[in-house]
Design a protein around this motif. Structure first.
Motif, PDB file in Angstrom:
ATOM      1  N   UNK A 115     -14.512 -61.517 -42.518  1.00 53.47           N
ATOM      2  CA  UNK A 115     -13.168 -61.559 -41.922  1.00 53.47           C
ATOM      3  C   UNK A 115     -12.348 -62.720 -42.459  1.00 53.47           C
ATOM      4  N   UNK A 116     -12.974 -63.850 -42.699  1.00 51.58           N
ATOM      5  CA  UNK A 116     -12.252 -65.040 -43.113  1.00 51.58           C
ATOM      6  C   UNK A 116     -11.607 -64.971 -44.485  1.00 51.58           C
ATOM      7  N   UNK A 117     -12.016 -64.028 -45.332  1.00 50.78           N
ATOM      8  CA  UNK A 117     -11.464 -63.973 -46.683  1.00 50.78           C
ATOM      9  C   UNK A 117     -10.604 -62.729 -46.922  1.00 50.78           C
ATOM     10  N   UNK A 118     -10.498 -61.851 -45.948  1.00 50.12           N
ATOM     11  CA  UNK A 118      -9.773 -60.595 -46.165  1.00 50.12           C
ATOM     12  C   UNK A 118      -8.308 -60.818 -46.495  1.00 50.12           C
ATOM     13  N   UNK A 119      -7.674 -61.726 -45.783  1.00 49.98           N
ATOM     14  CA  UNK A 119      -6.261 -61.994 -46.037  1.00 49.98           C
ATOM     15  C   UNK A 119      -6.057 -62.557 -47.445  1.00 49.98           C
ATOM     16  N   UNK A 120      -6.957 -63.446 -47.871  1.00 51.28           N
ATOM     17  CA  UNK A 120      -6.846 -64.017 -49.216  1.00 51.28           C
ATOM     18  C   UNK A 120      -7.084 -62.952 -50.283  1.00 51.28           C
ATOM     19  N   UNK A 121      -8.036 -62.052 -50.053  1.00 49.89           N
ATOM     20  CA  UNK A 121      -8.300 -60.974 -51.007  1.00 49.89           C
ATOM     21  C   UNK A 121      -7.083 -60.062 -51.116  1.00 49.89           C
ATOM     22  N   UNK A 122      -6.461 -59.744 -49.989  1.00 49.26           N
ATOM     23  CA  UNK A 122      -5.273 -58.888 -50.006  1.00 49.26           C
ATOM     24  C   UNK A 122      -4.126 -59.566 -50.763  1.00 49.26           C
ATOM     25  N   UNK A 153      -4.526 -66.805 -58.815  1.00 47.05           N
ATOM     26  CA  UNK A 153      -5.750 -67.424 -59.327  1.00 47.05           C
ATOM     27  C   UNK A 153      -6.219 -68.581 -58.452  1.00 47.05           C
ATOM     28  N   UNK A 154      -5.292 -69.240 -57.762  1.00 39.09           N
ATOM     29  CA  UNK A 154      -5.730 -70.253 -56.797  1.00 39.09           C
ATOM     30  C   UNK A 154      -6.508 -69.578 -55.666  1.00 39.09           C
ATOM     31  N   UNK A 155      -6.004 -68.435 -55.193  1.00 35.91           N
ATOM     32  CA  UNK A 155      -6.728 -67.686 -54.169  1.00 35.91           C
ATOM     33  C   UNK A 155      -8.076 -67.213 -54.707  1.00 35.91           C
ATOM     34  N   UNK A 156      -8.096 -66.817 -55.993  1.00 35.37           N
ATOM     35  CA  UNK A 156      -9.346 -66.360 -56.600  1.00 35.37           C
ATOM     36  C   UNK A 156     -10.388 -67.469 -56.649  1.00 35.37           C
ATOM     37  N   UNK A 157      -9.955 -68.698 -56.898  1.00 36.79           N
ATOM     38  CA  UNK A 157     -10.911 -69.808 -56.945  1.00 36.79           C
ATOM     39  C   UNK A 157     -11.550 -70.041 -55.582  1.00 36.79           C
ATOM     40  N   UNK A 158     -10.804 -69.753 -54.516  1.00 38.99           N
ATOM     41  CA  UNK A 158     -11.340 -69.907 -53.152  1.00 38.99           C
ATOM     42  C   UNK A 158     -12.291 -68.763 -52.800  1.00 38.99           C
ATOM     43  N   UNK A 159     -11.860 -67.534 -53.065  1.00 39.01           N
ATOM     44  CA  UNK A 159     -12.684 -66.385 -52.673  1.00 39.01           C
ATOM     45  C   UNK A 159     -13.918 -66.255 -53.555  1.00 39.01           C
ATOM     46  N   UNK A 160     -13.809 -66.572 -54.843  1.00 39.87           N
ATOM     47  CA  UNK A 160     -14.952 -66.445 -55.749  1.00 39.87           C
ATOM     48  C   UNK A 160     -16.093 -67.365 -55.342  1.00 39.87           C
ATOM     49  N   UNK A 161     -15.755 -68.564 -54.879  1.00 39.17           N
ATOM     50  CA  UNK A 161     -16.792 -69.509 -54.478  1.00 39.17           C
ATOM     51  C   UNK A 161     -17.449 -69.102 -53.162  1.00 39.17           C
ATOM     52  N   UNK A 211      -4.357 -61.916 -52.955  1.00 40.00           N
ATOM     53  CA  UNK A 211      -4.762 -61.996 -54.355  1.00 40.00           C
ATOM     54  C   UNK A 211      -4.447 -60.700 -55.094  1.00 40.00           C
ATOM     55  N   UNK A 212      -4.785 -59.558 -54.464  1.00 41.76           N
ATOM     56  CA  UNK A 212      -4.548 -58.267 -55.108  1.00 41.76           C
ATOM     57  C   UNK A 212      -3.083 -57.980 -55.330  1.00 41.76           C
ATOM     58  N   UNK A 213      -2.248 -58.272 -54.341  1.00 41.25           N
ATOM     59  CA  UNK A 213      -0.806 -58.020 -54.455  1.00 41.25           C
ATOM     60  C   UNK A 213      -0.182 -58.904 -55.523  1.00 41.25           C
ATOM     61  N   UNK A 217      -8.947 -55.590 -57.222  1.00 41.28           N
ATOM     62  CA  UNK A 217      -8.666 -54.313 -57.879  1.00 41.28           C
ATOM     63  C   UNK A 217      -8.456 -53.188 -56.870  1.00 41.28           C
ATOM     64  N   UNK A 218      -9.206 -53.216 -55.766  1.00 45.13           N
ATOM     65  CA  UNK A 218      -9.036 -52.188 -54.733  1.00 45.13           C
ATOM     66  C   UNK A 218      -7.631 -52.251 -54.148  1.00 45.13           C
ATOM     67  N   UNK A 219      -7.185 -53.464 -53.804  1.00 38.47           N
ATOM     68  CA  UNK A 219      -5.849 -53.625 -53.222  1.00 38.47           C
ATOM     69  C   UNK A 219      -4.779 -53.106 -54.187  1.00 38.47           C
ATOM     70  N   UNK A 220      -4.882 -53.508 -55.454  1.00 40.50           N
ATOM     71  CA  UNK A 220      -3.900 -53.067 -56.430  1.00 40.50           C
ATOM     72  C   UNK A 220      -3.957 -51.576 -56.697  1.00 40.50           C
ATOM     73  N   UNK A 221      -5.171 -51.037 -56.864  1.00 41.68           N
ATOM     74  CA  UNK A 221      -5.319 -49.617 -57.198  1.00 41.68           C
ATOM     75  C   UNK A 221      -4.846 -48.720 -56.060  1.00 41.68           C
TER      76      UNK A 221
END
Length: 290
Positions: free
Chosen positions: A216-223, A18-26, A225-227, A38-42
């Motif tokens: 590109x700057x948020x892909x690692x955080x999204x990944x 959720x800390x990562x989510x607060x960064x990527x959501x903004x 976050x999903x895991x 959801x894509x990463x998890x699914x």
């Protein structure tokens, strides 16, 4: 003890997620951040599920519970990420962290009435969580920035409404997920629940004509976050197979404590004495439950 352990593992995973989510959501919007998670998890769960060869559930009761879990989880996280993108973590997180109140109310209605010590321990955990999050301070100025003034988000009526809605729907996701895991298994609930949530969010993005690609700057955080989110929900669902799944839900609510601590360390929010007292209260409550 197992229910408490699952709750601790869930809190740690979800707190970082959720800390990562607060960064990527903004940066990319709540809906796109949720879609990426959801894509990463699914995708990961689908690869594992197909390689294991285990048949998916076929009973209508199981499928309905899994669908309800996946959709309610997606809606609650969409509301939560939207609140994080608009308002301060110190307001959004404690409201979200209060969701075990509804979970415990459901457990009581189902006949699992807690004794005095159990009730006191759960109240200590929830109270400590709310205290830690609500007492978090504003970020300190970053000396590396030219401007010494940081713009702080405000707790508007919209932020409060989103946070309360997220907390209530998240409680529904916990109850339906744990009930499904108890009659089916944790993996099917997590896998198919993620798939149901992904379909819902994908349809929303298509209707809104939102871009699906990520900078590109948020892909690692999204990944990450999903895991981490998938792991946190897996531990939460695993608590459904214990004698007291509501204990897992209560201890898991400490995820917002992890989120606020990370915000204090990384975003330089102040930690007050009241927060230290709240942390002691959480630890004491978890120890009593264990």
């Amino acid at each position: 003890m197992a229910a408490v352990l699952f709750g601790l593992l869930s809190a740690l995973s979800l707190g970082v997620a959720d800390f990562l989510a607060s960064r990527t959501s903004s940066r990319i919007g709540a809906d796109r951040a949720l879609f990426g998670m959801l894509v990463v998890g699914a995708v990961g769960l689908t690869i594992y599920g197909l390689s294991s060869g285990a048949p998916p559930p076929s009973r209508l009761e199981e499928l309905l519970l899994i669908f309800a879990h996946g959709v309610s989880l997606a809606i609650s996280l969409l509301l939560f990420f939207s609140a994080l993108a608009l308002g301060p973590v110190s307001v959004v997180a404690p409201i979200m962290g209060a969701n075990p109140v509804l979970v415990v109310a459901y457990a009581t209605a189902a006949g699992r009435v807690p004794g005095f010590q159990e009730a006191a321990a759960m109240a200590a955990v929830v109270g400590g969580v709310v205290a830690i999050c609500a007492m978090s301070g504003e970020p300190k100025p970053d000396p590396r920035r030219k401007s010494k003034t940081l713009r702080s988000p405000h707790a508007t009526g919209r932020v409060l409404a989103l946070s309360i809605g997220a907390s209530a729907v998240y409680a529904l996701a916990i109850v339906t997920g744990q009930e499904s895991a108890a009659i089916s298994n944790e993996f099917d609930t997590l896998w198919l629940g993620r798939a149901a949530g992904l379909l819902l969010v994908s349809a929303l993005l298509l209707l809104r004509r939102r871009r699906l690609a990520f900078p590109t700057g948020v892909r690692a955080m999204v990944f990450g976050h999903g895991v981490l989110d998938a792991a946190g929900i897996a531990f939460l669902l695993a608590g459904g197979s214990t004698a007291n799944p509501e204990y897992t839900a209560v201890v898991s609510s400490a995820f917002c404590v992890v989120t606020v601590i990370l915000a204090c360390l990384i975003l330089r929010e102040r930690i007050s004495r009241g927060q230290v007292a709240g942390l002691a209260l959480v630890i004491a409550g978890v120890a009593m439950l264990a």
